[in-house]
Write a protein that holds these residues in place. Sequence first.
Motif, short mmCIF file in Angstrom:
data_model
loop_
_atom_site.label_atom_id
_atom_site.label_comp_id
_atom_site.label_asym_id
_atom_site.label_seq_id
_atom_site.Cartn_x
_atom_site.Cartn_y
_atom_site.Cartn_z
N LEU A 15 -91.58 36.05 -79.61
CA LEU A 15 -91.43 37.21 -78.73
C LEU A 15 -92.62 37.34 -77.79
N LEU A 16 -93.83 37.03 -78.33
CA LEU A 16 -95.04 37.10 -77.48
C LEU A 16 -94.90 36.17 -76.28
N ARG A 17 -94.45 34.93 -76.59
CA ARG A 17 -94.27 33.95 -75.50
C ARG A 17 -93.26 34.46 -74.48
N GLU A 18 -92.13 35.02 -75.03
CA GLU A 18 -91.09 35.52 -74.14
C GLU A 18 -91.64 36.62 -73.24
N ARG A 19 -92.43 37.53 -73.88
CA ARG A 19 -92.95 38.66 -73.09
C ARG A 19 -93.95 38.17 -72.05
N ALA A 20 -94.81 37.19 -72.47
CA ALA A 20 -95.80 36.66 -71.53
C ALA A 20 -95.07 36.01 -70.34
N LYS A 21 -93.98 35.28 -70.68
CA LYS A 21 -93.22 34.60 -69.63
C LYS A 21 -92.58 35.65 -68.70
N GLN A 22 -92.02 36.71 -69.32
CA GLN A 22 -91.37 37.76 -68.54
C GLN A 22 -92.38 38.45 -67.63
N ARG A 23 -93.62 38.70 -68.21
CA ARG A 23 -94.65 39.36 -67.41
C ARG A 23 -95.02 38.52 -66.19
N SER A 24 -95.15 37.19 -66.40
CA SER A 24 -95.54 36.36 -65.26
C SER A 24 -94.41 36.31 -64.23
N LEU A 25 -93.14 36.35 -64.70
CA LEU A 25 -92.01 36.38 -63.76
C LEU A 25 -92.02 37.70 -62.98
N ASP A 26 -92.30 38.82 -63.71
CA ASP A 26 -92.34 40.14 -63.06
C ASP A 26 -93.43 40.18 -62.00
N MET A 27 -94.62 39.59 -62.39
CA MET A 27 -95.75 39.62 -61.45
C MET A 27 -95.41 38.82 -60.20
N GLU A 28 -94.76 37.66 -60.44
CA GLU A 28 -94.39 36.81 -59.30
C GLU A 28 -93.43 37.56 -58.38
N ALA A 29 -92.45 38.27 -59.02
CA ALA A 29 -91.46 39.01 -58.23
C ALA A 29 -92.15 40.11 -57.43
N GLU A 30 -93.13 40.78 -58.10
CA GLU A 30 -93.86 41.87 -57.43
C GLU A 30 -94.63 41.33 -56.22
N MET A 31 -95.28 40.15 -56.45
CA MET A 31 -96.06 39.56 -55.35
C MET A 31 -95.15 39.18 -54.19
N ASN A 32 -93.96 38.65 -54.53
CA ASN A 32 -93.01 38.28 -53.46
C ASN A 32 -92.59 39.50 -52.67
N THR A 33 -92.34 40.63 -53.39
CA THR A 33 -91.93 41.86 -52.70
C THR A 33 -93.05 42.33 -51.77
N THR A 34 -94.31 42.27 -52.30
CA THR A 34 -95.45 42.71 -51.48
C THR A 34 -95.55 41.83 -50.23
N ARG A 35 -95.42 40.47 -50.47
CA ARG A 35 -95.51 39.55 -49.32
C ARG A 35 -94.47 39.89 -48.27
N LEU A 36 -93.22 40.14 -48.76
CA LEU A 36 -92.13 40.45 -47.84
C LEU A 36 -92.41 41.72 -47.04
N SER A 37 -92.91 42.78 -47.77
CA SER A 37 -93.13 44.04 -47.04
C SER A 37 -94.26 43.87 -46.03
N CYS A 38 -95.29 43.00 -46.35
CA CYS A 38 -96.36 42.74 -45.39
C CYS A 38 -95.79 42.10 -44.13
N LEU A 39 -94.88 41.12 -44.37
CA LEU A 39 -94.26 40.42 -43.23
C LEU A 39 -93.51 41.41 -42.35
N HIS A 40 -92.75 42.34 -43.04
CA HIS A 40 -91.98 43.36 -42.30
C HIS A 40 -92.91 44.20 -41.44
N LEU A 41 -94.07 44.60 -42.07
CA LEU A 41 -95.02 45.47 -41.36
C LEU A 41 -95.54 44.78 -40.11
N ARG A 42 -95.92 43.44 -40.33
CA ARG A 42 -96.45 42.68 -39.19
C ARG A 42 -95.43 42.59 -38.07
N ALA A 43 -94.16 42.35 -38.49
CA ALA A 43 -93.10 42.23 -37.49
C ALA A 43 -92.91 43.57 -36.78
#
Length: 466
Positions: free
Chosen positions: A438-466
């Motif tokens: 379960l620890l591994r699963e949660r760690a994996k899920q956390r890194s996926l969540d973080m990646e998704a969060e970073m992608n969302t932030t990147r996208l909103s930055c791009l929108h702002l620049r545009a």
Amino acid sequence: MSGKAELTINFIVVGGGIAGLACAIALRRVGHHVIVLEQYSDADVLKMSHGGIRLPPNVSKVLFHWGLEHELRKLSITSSAMEVEIYETGEFIGTHRWEEEVLRVTGGDFLFLHHVGLRQVLYNAAIAAGAEVRTGTTVTSVSGEGPRVTLASGETLLADVIVGADGCSSVVQQAIVGRNVSAAAPYQSLFYNTTVPGALMRADPQLAPFFKEPVETMFVWLGNNRSAVAFRMGGKDEFALHLWVPPRQKGLSDDDCWGGGLDLKEMRRQLGECEPRLLKMTKLAATPARVQVKMVPPIEDWVDEHGRMVIMGEAAHPLPAGSLQGGAMAVEDAAVFARLFSHLRDKDQISTFLHAFQDLREDRCASVVHTEQCNLYFQMMPAGPQQEQRDQDMRAKTAQGESVFGGGEASEQWEQLKELWGYDAEDEADDWWVKWGLLRERAKQRSLDMEAEMNTTRLSCLHLRA
Ligand SMILES: Cc1cc2nc3c(=O)[nH]c(=O)nc-3n(C[C@H](O)[C@H](O)[C@H](O)COP(=O)(O)OP(=O)(O)OC[C@H]3O[C@@H](n4cnc5c(N)ncnc54)[C@H](O)[C@@H]3O)c2cc1C
């Protein structure tokens, strides 16, 4: 938790012996698809295996939990005592009773039955659970790439995971380790496996008392480089007779042939000096099977480099032939393995689960193999001061009215038995899942969540620049 895997995958199990069939039942219980490939036909199996097997409480409780108690009890007798004698003279040394309390705490029973009977119960249960069992099907090679198996017919089958439950001449072990570890190990003694008809024994005044014990008893003879074990089995009215003798001649190799069909005279020639009841039993016995007893060093790799093939049962941790825990270790393996795969959600987990299986099982199996090797040495101890001390200690206990192997809740033996028989295979796998999986699963899920969060932030930055 429903107990069923979220993701179901395809397993090919090579070998339809005790380990392979138990694995098929356990994997079907958690929802996976299973094909078992067994080299012998149903008719061959019926002709071949004709000896007795002992199921200690750590395995009977797993099989009961799988719903097989009724079928097993129909074919077994339940034993709770052991009687020890000297091989050469028949001198009675003492008895040992498994206390009711010990058996109650471990949650199982000591069952004695025919190997072929156990195999049939497992075969029927595997089919009823929905596994496909192809008998008369020999696997000639396997590969973790694919993963694939090739049959003697030339056909190739693909699966997600290949399980090698193919015994001591395992093709899967060979593919993983690069050599056959069991074949390379020297053999130290010979094991003969046979049965004696109950009716013939009861008709003989010297053998009839074996049936008159107050509780079902296993008889153990301790000899000079020799030993024997005999026990009544359920189902067919027969006694099982196991016999360990020295190699016929140093350096001479014998063929392994669990299947039997050996000349009875050959076994009798190996008896050496032995007490009259044993001699009589071997005169009445069926044609025996003969197997080499080997002390095989632990196998380091149970999983292939691709993380798609694994070995279990005799293929992973060979025990000396005729060991009490042989069948038990095979069923425990299956129970742990399937419990791990009940948590499968993603194919990425396969390799982790295969390695977790080895991590969970290798210490337990190594310790049981070591215990079995020590037990065999104890039974076959060469004549000398150590053997005399062994016999004196047991005689002294008997004179004091004690069990030859001690007992009682305060004894060391109680602690050892609790560990050996109290082991719960499925709990072990659940503990691993809670602590690590379960620890591994949660760690994996956390890194996926973080990646998704970073992608969302990147996208909103791009929108702002545009
Ligand atoms: C025929 C037979 C009779 C036995 N009788 C007794 C007995 O009476 N008492 C006792 O205590 N123990 C007996 N044993 C040993 C006992 O079954 C094992 O010690 C223990 O139960 C663990 O079993 P396993 O399933 O890991 O290995 P095994 O019992 O060795 O089973 C391995 C299976 O794999 C099959 N196999 C091997 N290679 C291939 C291949 N290339 N392709 C397809 N299939 C393959 C074999 O035919 C066998 O059925 C017997 C074993 C066999 C094979």
